[in-house]
Design a protein around this motif. Structure first.
Motif, mmCIF file in Angstrom:
data_model
loop_
_atom_site.group_PDB
_atom_site.id
_atom_site.type_symbol
_atom_site.label_atom_id
_atom_site.label_comp_id
_atom_site.label_asym_id
_atom_site.label_seq_id
_atom_site.Cartn_x
_atom_site.Cartn_y
_atom_site.Cartn_z
ATOM 1 N N CYS A 36 -39.518 -0.899 -66.694
ATOM 2 C CA CYS A 36 -38.360 -0.077 -66.324
ATOM 3 C C CYS A 36 -38.794 1.040 -65.375
ATOM 4 O O CYS A 36 -39.974 1.388 -65.300
ATOM 5 C CB CYS A 36 -37.690 0.510 -67.556
ATOM 6 N N MET A 37 -37.854 1.590 -64.658
ATOM 7 C CA MET A 37 -38.154 2.656 -63.710
ATOM 8 C C MET A 37 -38.680 3.902 -64.420
ATOM 9 O O MET A 37 -39.491 4.652 -63.871
ATOM 10 C CB MET A 37 -36.911 2.983 -62.895
ATOM 11 N N HIS A 38 -38.231 4.118 -65.646
ATOM 12 C CA HIS A 38 -38.736 5.264 -66.408
ATOM 13 C C HIS A 38 -40.240 5.132 -66.637
ATOM 14 O O HIS A 38 -40.974 6.128 -66.508
ATOM 15 C CB HIS A 38 -38.004 5.362 -67.746
ATOM 16 N N ARG A 39 -40.690 3.923 -66.979
ATOM 17 C CA ARG A 39 -42.121 3.703 -67.209
ATOM 18 C C ARG A 39 -42.914 3.914 -65.922
ATOM 19 O O ARG A 39 -43.995 4.513 -65.938
ATOM 20 C CB ARG A 39 -42.339 2.278 -67.740
ATOM 21 N N ILE A 40 -42.396 3.460 -64.811
ATOM 22 C CA ILE A 40 -43.074 3.652 -63.533
ATOM 23 C C ILE A 40 -43.185 5.136 -63.200
ATOM 24 O O ILE A 40 -44.231 5.621 -62.774
ATOM 25 C CB ILE A 40 -42.330 2.884 -62.415
ATOM 26 N N ALA A 41 -42.104 5.869 -63.422
ATOM 27 C CA ALA A 41 -42.117 7.311 -63.163
ATOM 28 C C ALA A 41 -43.130 8.009 -64.063
ATOM 29 O O ALA A 41 -43.847 8.920 -63.630
ATOM 30 C CB ALA A 41 -40.730 7.887 -63.397
ATOM 31 N N GLU A 42 -43.207 7.549 -65.295
ATOM 32 C CA GLU A 42 -44.150 8.132 -66.253
ATOM 33 C C GLU A 42 -45.592 7.940 -65.782
ATOM 34 O O GLU A 42 -46.404 8.869 -65.823
ATOM 35 C CB GLU A 42 -43.934 7.475 -67.618
ATOM 36 N N ILE A 43 -45.921 6.729 -65.333
ATOM 37 C CA ILE A 43 -47.280 6.451 -64.857
ATOM 38 C C ILE A 43 -47.581 7.254 -63.594
ATOM 39 O O ILE A 43 -48.673 7.807 -63.430
ATOM 40 C CB ILE A 43 -47.458 4.942 -64.580
ATOM 41 N N ALA A 44 -46.601 7.336 -62.700
ATOM 42 C CA ALA A 44 -46.800 8.040 -61.425
ATOM 43 C C ALA A 44 -46.869 9.554 -61.600
ATOM 44 O O ALA A 44 -47.442 10.256 -60.753
ATOM 45 C CB ALA A 44 -45.683 7.679 -60.454
ATOM 46 N N GLY A 45 -46.286 10.057 -62.676
ATOM 47 C CA GLY A 45 -46.277 11.505 -62.891
ATOM 48 C C GLY A 45 -45.145 12.208 -62.179
ATOM 49 O O GLY A 45 -45.230 13.418 -61.896
ATOM 50 N N PHE A 46 -44.069 11.458 -61.893
ATOM 51 C CA PHE A 46 -42.885 12.038 -61.246
ATOM 52 C C PHE A 46 -41.671 11.809 -62.130
ATOM 53 O O PHE A 46 -41.721 11.054 -63.110
ATOM 54 C CB PHE A 46 -42.645 11.401 -59.872
ATOM 55 N N THR A 47 -40.570 12.427 -61.765
ATOM 56 C CA THR A 47 -39.320 12.169 -62.475
ATOM 57 C C THR A 47 -38.743 10.834 -62.011
ATOM 58 O O THR A 47 -39.063 10.335 -60.916
ATOM 59 C CB THR A 47 -38.292 13.275 -62.211
ATOM 60 N N LYS A 48 -37.861 10.274 -62.841
ATOM 61 C CA LYS A 48 -37.204 9.026 -62.452
ATOM 62 C C LYS A 48 -36.355 9.232 -61.203
ATOM 63 O O LYS A 48 -36.232 8.320 -60.364
ATOM 64 C CB LYS A 48 -36.367 8.502 -63.614
ATOM 65 N N ALA A 49 -35.788 10.415 -61.052
ATOM 66 C CA ALA A 49 -34.985 10.713 -59.862
ATOM 67 C C ALA A 49 -35.832 10.633 -58.597
ATOM 68 O O ALA A 49 -35.365 10.167 -57.547
ATOM 69 C CB ALA A 49 -34.352 12.096 -59.991
ATOM 70 N N THR A 50 -37.091 11.067 -58.694
ATOM 71 C CA THR A 50 -37.978 10.999 -57.533
ATOM 72 C C THR A 50 -38.277 9.557 -57.170
ATOM 73 O O THR A 50 -38.291 9.182 -55.988
ATOM 74 C CB THR A 50 -39.294 11.749 -57.821
ATOM 75 N N VAL A 51 -38.492 8.737 -58.187
ATOM 76 C CA VAL A 51 -38.744 7.319 -57.931
ATOM 77 C C VAL A 51 -37.543 6.689 -57.244
ATOM 78 O O VAL A 51 -37.685 5.966 -56.240
ATOM 79 C CB VAL A 51 -39.067 6.576 -59.246
ATOM 80 N N TYR A 52 -36.334 6.977 -57.736
ATOM 81 C CA TYR A 52 -35.129 6.407 -57.125
ATOM 82 C C TYR A 52 -34.887 6.962 -55.724
ATOM 83 O O TYR A 52 -34.268 6.282 -54.887
ATOM 84 C CB TYR A 52 -33.910 6.696 -58.006
ATOM 85 N N ALA A 53 -35.375 8.141 -55.442
ATOM 86 C CA ALA A 53 -35.212 8.701 -54.097
ATOM 87 C C ALA A 53 -36.005 7.913 -53.069
ATOM 88 O O ALA A 53 -35.643 7.867 -51.889
ATOM 89 C CB ALA A 53 -35.653 10.169 -54.093
ATOM 90 N N HIS A 54 -37.091 7.280 -53.505
ATOM 91 C CA HIS A 54 -37.931 6.501 -52.596
ATOM 92 C C HIS A 54 -37.597 5.006 -52.646
ATOM 93 O O HIS A 54 -37.711 4.316 -51.625
ATOM 94 C CB HIS A 54 -39.409 6.708 -52.937
ATOM 95 N N TYR A 55 -37.235 4.511 -53.815
ATOM 96 C CA TYR A 55 -36.899 3.085 -53.982
ATOM 97 C C TYR A 55 -35.593 3.003 -54.767
ATOM 98 O O TYR A 55 -35.542 3.425 -55.923
ATOM 99 C CB TYR A 55 -38.018 2.350 -54.712
ATOM 100 N N ARG A 56 -34.562 2.445 -54.151
ATOM 101 C CA ARG A 56 -33.221 2.517 -54.719
ATOM 102 C C ARG A 56 -33.058 1.739 -56.021
ATOM 103 O O ARG A 56 -32.195 2.046 -56.825
ATOM 104 C CB ARG A 56 -32.191 2.019 -53.700
ATOM 105 N N ASP A 57 -33.881 0.704 -56.221
ATOM 106 C CA ASP A 57 -33.793 -0.045 -57.469
ATOM 107 C C ASP A 57 -35.113 -0.756 -57.741
ATOM 108 O O ASP A 57 -36.013 -0.775 -56.900
ATOM 109 C CB ASP A 57 -32.622 -1.049 -57.441
#
Length: 215
Positions: A36-57
């Motif tokens: 899930c995107m939450h897990r990716i954000a967790e590993i990257a050390g960013f918020t989920k909103a930041t991940v979605y700002a770079h990759y829409r889905d």
């Protein structure tokens, strides 16, 4: 471009690269469906909103990860003319597959596919296309030896070698390992082309598609 703009672009590129690496790790560990995107954000050390700002889905992020891996595949290097005998030709391909297994991009690409199941069909086809020169080389080597069902046996051999090196791209059915190993053990153990040819023809007739396997 101003100094502040350049700093902003560098920061944005760094964030994007961190997200991509985190996604690559997550997809390789869990596959597409279970990441899930939450897990990716967790590993990257960013918020989920930041991940979605770079990759829409998630689909776009998965595509970016797989394209990153594919861009680092080494160019296949195969002999331009036949080697001395079938044994040498098959051994060459086996060594090439072992070499690919040492390339992180190849390992990560295949492991991600093995754990992704449905939704990754395009990338399975991409891997098969990348591996096509190796298949053509083995088919040509077997054909020169007048081996019956050369394409079938080439597929079995390559599937077995890729599975042995964890480079199979999907949860494929297990090949008949006994028949395949017998076929290529005979090819490797012969010292003359004619002897190898006789043994391979005999094995091919007993273990071709639709033939009963040895118990």
């Amino acid at each position: 471009m101003s100094a502040s703009s350049r700093r902003w672009e560098r920061a944005r590129a760094h964030t994007r690269a961190c997200i991509l690496e985190a996604a690559a790790q997550a997809f390789e560990e869990s596959g597409y469906a279970d990441t899930c995107m939450h897990r990716i954000a967790e590993i990257a050390g960013f918020t989920k909103a930041t991940v979605y700002a770079h990759y829409r889905d998630k689909a776009r992020l998965f595509a970016a990860v797989m394209e990153m891996h594919a861009s680092n595949f080494p160019i296949p290097v195969l002999p331009t003319s036949p080697l001395q005998n079938l044994k040498d030709e098959l051994a060459y391909v086996a060594r090439e597959i072992q070499r690919l297994a040492d390339v992180r991009a190849c390992r990560s690409f295949c492991t991600t596919l093995q754990r992704s199941g449905s939704g990754a069909e395009f990338y399975i086809e991409l891997w098969n296309a990348y591996f096509a020169p190796h298949r053509q080389y083995v088919v040509a080597a077997l054909t020169r030896e007048s081996v019956e069902l050369a394409e079938h046996h080439a597929d079995l051999y390559l599937q077995l070698m890729m599975q042995a090196n964890s480079l199979h791209a999907a949860r494929a059915p297990e090949p008949n390992k006994e028949a395949t190993l017998m076929l290529f053990h005979q090819a490797f153990s012969r010292t003359t082309r004619s002897a190898a040819n006789r043994s391979l023809l005999d094995t091919g007739s007993r273990y071709g598609p639709g033939s009963p396997t040895k118990q």
